[in-house]
Design a protein around this motif. Structure first.
Motif, PDB file in Angstrom:
ATOM      1  N   PHE A   1       1.951 -15.425   1.196  1.00  0.00           N
ATOM      2  CA  PHE A   1       1.666 -14.133   0.564  1.00  0.00           C
ATOM      3  C   PHE A   1       0.336 -14.173  -0.174  1.00  0.00           C
ATOM      4  O   PHE A   1      -0.475 -13.238  -0.078  1.00  0.00           O
ATOM      5  CB  PHE A   1       2.787 -13.754  -0.401  1.00  0.00           C
ATOM      6  N   ALA A   2       0.102 -15.246  -0.923  1.00  0.00           N
ATOM      7  CA  ALA A   2      -1.160 -15.367  -1.665  1.00  0.00           C
ATOM      8  C   ALA A   2      -2.346 -15.432  -0.713  1.00  0.00           C
ATOM      9  O   ALA A   2      -3.399 -14.826  -0.970  1.00  0.00           O
ATOM     10  CB  ALA A   2      -1.121 -16.609  -2.550  1.00  0.00           C
ATOM     11  N   SER A   3      -2.183 -16.147   0.400  1.00  0.00           N
ATOM     12  CA  SER A   3      -3.262 -16.243   1.381  1.00  0.00           C
ATOM     13  C   SER A   3      -3.566 -14.882   1.994  1.00  0.00           C
ATOM     14  O   SER A   3      -4.730 -14.519   2.201  1.00  0.00           O
ATOM     15  CB  SER A   3      -2.882 -17.245   2.472  1.00  0.00           C
ATOM     16  N   TYR A   4      -2.516 -14.129   2.296  1.00  0.00           N
ATOM     17  CA  TYR A   4      -2.692 -12.778   2.842  1.00  0.00           C
ATOM     18  C   TYR A   4      -3.459 -11.892   1.852  1.00  0.00           C
ATOM     19  O   TYR A   4      -4.343 -11.106   2.239  1.00  0.00           O
ATOM     20  CB  TYR A   4      -1.327 -12.172   3.153  1.00  0.00           C
ATOM     21  N   GLN A   5      -3.140 -12.017   0.580  1.00  0.00           N
ATOM     22  CA  GLN A   5      -3.828 -11.239  -0.450  1.00  0.00           C
ATOM     23  C   GLN A   5      -5.316 -11.595  -0.490  1.00  0.00           C
ATOM     24  O   GLN A   5      -6.173 -10.705  -0.549  1.00  0.00           O
ATOM     25  CB  GLN A   5      -3.182 -11.504  -1.808  1.00  0.00           C
ATOM     26  N   ALA A   6      -5.619 -12.891  -0.448  1.00  0.00           N
ATOM     27  CA  ALA A   6      -7.024 -13.314  -0.470  1.00  0.00           C
ATOM     28  C   ALA A   6      -7.762 -12.825   0.773  1.00  0.00           C
ATOM     29  O   ALA A   6      -8.921 -12.387   0.692  1.00  0.00           O
ATOM     30  CB  ALA A   6      -7.100 -14.830  -0.566  1.00  0.00           C
TER      31      ALA A   6
ATOM     32  N   GLN B   1     -12.196 -12.589  -9.092  1.00  0.00           N
ATOM     33  CA  GLN B   1     -11.237 -13.395  -9.846  1.00  0.00           C
ATOM     34  C   GLN B   1      -9.837 -13.297  -9.240  1.00  0.00           C
ATOM     35  O   GLN B   1      -9.125 -14.304  -9.117  1.00  0.00           O
ATOM     36  CB  GLN B   1     -11.198 -12.940 -11.309  1.00  0.00           C
ATOM     37  N   VAL B   2      -9.446 -12.093  -8.842  1.00  0.00           N
ATOM     38  CA  VAL B   2      -8.122 -11.914  -8.235  1.00  0.00           C
ATOM     39  C   VAL B   2      -8.049 -12.660  -6.905  1.00  0.00           C
ATOM     40  O   VAL B   2      -7.071 -13.359  -6.611  1.00  0.00           O
ATOM     41  CB  VAL B   2      -7.816 -10.414  -8.032  1.00  0.00           C
ATOM     42  N   ALA B   3      -9.094 -12.516  -6.088  1.00  0.00           N
ATOM     43  CA  ALA B   3      -9.117 -13.176  -4.780  1.00  0.00           C
ATOM     44  C   ALA B   3      -9.128 -14.692  -4.925  1.00  0.00           C
ATOM     45  O   ALA B   3      -8.431 -15.407  -4.194  1.00  0.00           O
ATOM     46  CB  ALA B   3     -10.335 -12.716  -3.986  1.00  0.00           C
ATOM     47  N   GLN B   4      -9.928 -15.193  -5.870  1.00  0.00           N
ATOM     48  CA  GLN B   4      -9.987 -16.642  -6.077  1.00  0.00           C
ATOM     49  C   GLN B   4      -8.638 -17.181  -6.550  1.00  0.00           C
ATOM     50  O   GLN B   4      -8.186 -18.240  -6.099  1.00  0.00           O
ATOM     51  CB  GLN B   4     -11.082 -16.975  -7.095  1.00  0.00           C
ATOM     52  N   GLY B   5      -7.985 -16.444  -7.437  1.00  0.00           N
ATOM     53  CA  GLY B   5      -6.672 -16.872  -7.906  1.00  0.00           C
ATOM     54  C   GLY B   5      -5.654 -16.912  -6.780  1.00  0.00           C
ATOM     55  O   GLY B   5      -4.853 -17.852  -6.684  1.00  0.00           O
TER      56      GLY B   5
ATOM     57  N   ASP C   1     -10.027 -23.356   3.933  1.00  0.00           N
ATOM     58  CA  ASP C   1     -11.153 -22.606   4.495  1.00  0.00           C
ATOM     59  C   ASP C   1     -11.272 -21.238   3.829  1.00  0.00           C
ATOM     60  O   ASP C   1     -12.371 -20.787   3.488  1.00  0.00           O
ATOM     61  CB  ASP C   1     -10.957 -22.449   6.006  1.00  0.00           C
ATOM     62  N   ARG C   2     -10.135 -20.590   3.624  1.00  0.00           N
ATOM     63  CA  ARG C   2     -10.153 -19.268   2.989  1.00  0.00           C
ATOM     64  C   ARG C   2     -10.639 -19.364   1.543  1.00  0.00           C
ATOM     65  O   ARG C   2     -11.399 -18.500   1.081  1.00  0.00           O
ATOM     66  CB  ARG C   2      -8.756 -18.659   3.065  1.00  0.00           C
ATOM     67  N   LEU C   3     -10.230 -20.404   0.845  1.00  0.00           N
ATOM     68  CA  LEU C   3     -10.722 -20.607  -0.520  1.00  0.00           C
ATOM     69  C   LEU C   3     -12.233 -20.806  -0.511  1.00  0.00           C
ATOM     70  O   LEU C   3     -12.954 -20.252  -1.361  1.00  0.00           O
ATOM     71  CB  LEU C   3     -10.031 -21.826  -1.139  1.00  0.00           C
ATOM     72  N   GLY C   4     -12.731 -21.568   0.449  1.00  0.00           N
ATOM     73  CA  GLY C   4     -14.174 -21.753   0.573  1.00  0.00           C
ATOM     74  C   GLY C   4     -14.904 -20.449   0.818  1.00  0.00           C
ATOM     75  O   GLY C   4     -15.979 -20.200   0.247  1.00  0.00           O
ATOM     76  N   ARG C   5     -14.328 -19.591   1.658  1.00  0.00           N
ATOM     77  CA  ARG C   5     -14.959 -18.303   1.944  1.00  0.00           C
ATOM     78  C   ARG C   5     -15.019 -17.420   0.706  1.00  0.00           C
ATOM     79  O   ARG C   5     -16.008 -16.694   0.490  1.00  0.00           O
ATOM     80  CB  ARG C   5     -14.200 -17.601   3.065  1.00  0.00           C
ATOM     81  N   VAL C   6     -13.974 -17.481  -0.125  1.00  0.00           N
ATOM     82  CA  VAL C   6     -13.987 -16.710  -1.371  1.00  0.00           C
ATOM     83  C   VAL C   6     -15.133 -17.176  -2.260  1.00  0.00           C
ATOM     84  O   VAL C   6     -15.898 -16.358  -2.811  1.00  0.00           O
ATOM     85  CB  VAL C   6     -12.634 -16.839  -2.105  1.00  0.00           C
ATOM     86  N   TYR C   7     -15.299 -18.481  -2.404  1.00  0.00           N
ATOM     87  CA  TYR C   7     -16.408 -19.002  -3.209  1.00  0.00           C
ATOM     88  C   TYR C   7     -17.759 -18.644  -2.581  1.00  0.00           C
ATOM     89  O   TYR C   7     -18.725 -18.350  -3.292  1.00  0.00           O
ATOM     90  CB  TYR C   7     -16.284 -20.513  -3.362  1.00  0.00           C
TER      91      TYR C   7
END
Length: 251
Positions: free
Chosen positions: A55-60, A80-84, A102-108
């Motif tokens: 669910f968190a990954s889908y949100q990001a 901030q919401v996406a990174q969290g 990978d998704r966390l990297g894309r957010v950064y």
């Protein structure tokens, strides 16, 4: 003394043995039941963590798609919401998940992507993206998109080292039919042209040729990209006459 009197101790021993066996069996059954319950609780707990991570990954991902559609840096609140959410996906999943890293990297990468290459103001976010892509590749080492993103991050950090060149090579080699990967490799190569050796330039131009042969629209985009970096002649010289004629390039 009759035989019944003589057999009485033996009967008592057999009764004690049966009682002890029943006791051991009962304890074993209880232990097995406890282990099954513990395993069941563990599976339920892991399942809940995986569901939360999904669910968190889908949100990001929803934020990333929105930013890509707008082509603009996100607001501080949205980031901030996406990174969290992306960080929760990584933390909740029971094992290292290459897709989530990978998704966390894309957010950064999106946080300050418009700042110039090597900008000290974007150093923190770009180094965080780099770490996330490295973790992703440890879990999923043959994914070309992540190799391309790692190379792009090194470009934005202005770090043209062996890791940068290896990432370009791996992205190009692992994703020959992924046009988005070949396009990104071409963009990175053109932007870092002055930092590459003659041999490296010749090797990485293969991604540009793959992009050109993919289709007319893609070919025009690659020619425009080459022109932006003053490399139209380099691109044209790397293409055979038939390809240039079919794609109506370099005319």
């Amino acid at each position: 003394m009759n035989d019944l009197t003589l057999d009485r101790p033996s009967r008592r021993k057999r009764q004690r043995s049966r009682a002890e066996l029943q006791n051991v069996t009962s304890i074993t059954q209880k232990a097995v039941t406890a282990l099954v319950l513990l395993a069941s609780f563990g599976l339920v707990f892991a399942g809940l963590r995986m569901a939360g991570a999904g669910f968190a990954s889908y949100q990001a991902e929803a934020f990333l798609q929105d930013w890509a559609g707008k082509g603009a840096e996100p607001s501080a609140e949205a980031w901030q919401v996406a990174q969290g959410a992306a960080q929760r996906a990584v933390s909740l999943y029971p094992v290292a998940n290459g897709e989530y890293f990978d998704r966390l990297g894309r957010v950064y990468s999106w946080q300050q992507f418009k700042l110039p290459y090597g900008s000290p103001d974007a150093l923190s976010s770009r180094l965080a993206a780099l770490d996330a892509y490295r973790a992703s590749l440890e879990a999923r080492p043959v994914w070309p998109n992540t190799w391309a993103r790692l190379a792009n991050t090194k470009l934005h950090l202005a770090l043209f080292d062996d890791e940068f060149k290896q990432a370009l090579e791996r992205a190009s080699a692992l994703g020959p039919s992924r046009i988005e990967v070949q396009r990104e490799v071409t963009m990175i190569v053109f932007a870092a042209w002055a930092q590459l050796s003659k041999q490296e330039r010749a090797s990485f131009l293969e991604s540009a040729r793959r992009s050109v042969t993919y289709g007319q629209r893609e070919a025009q985009q690659i020619q425009l990209l080459a022109a932006q970096h003053g490399l139209t002649g380099v691109l044209c010289n790397s293409l055979d006459d038939e390809t240039k004629s079919i794609r109506k390039l370099c005319q």
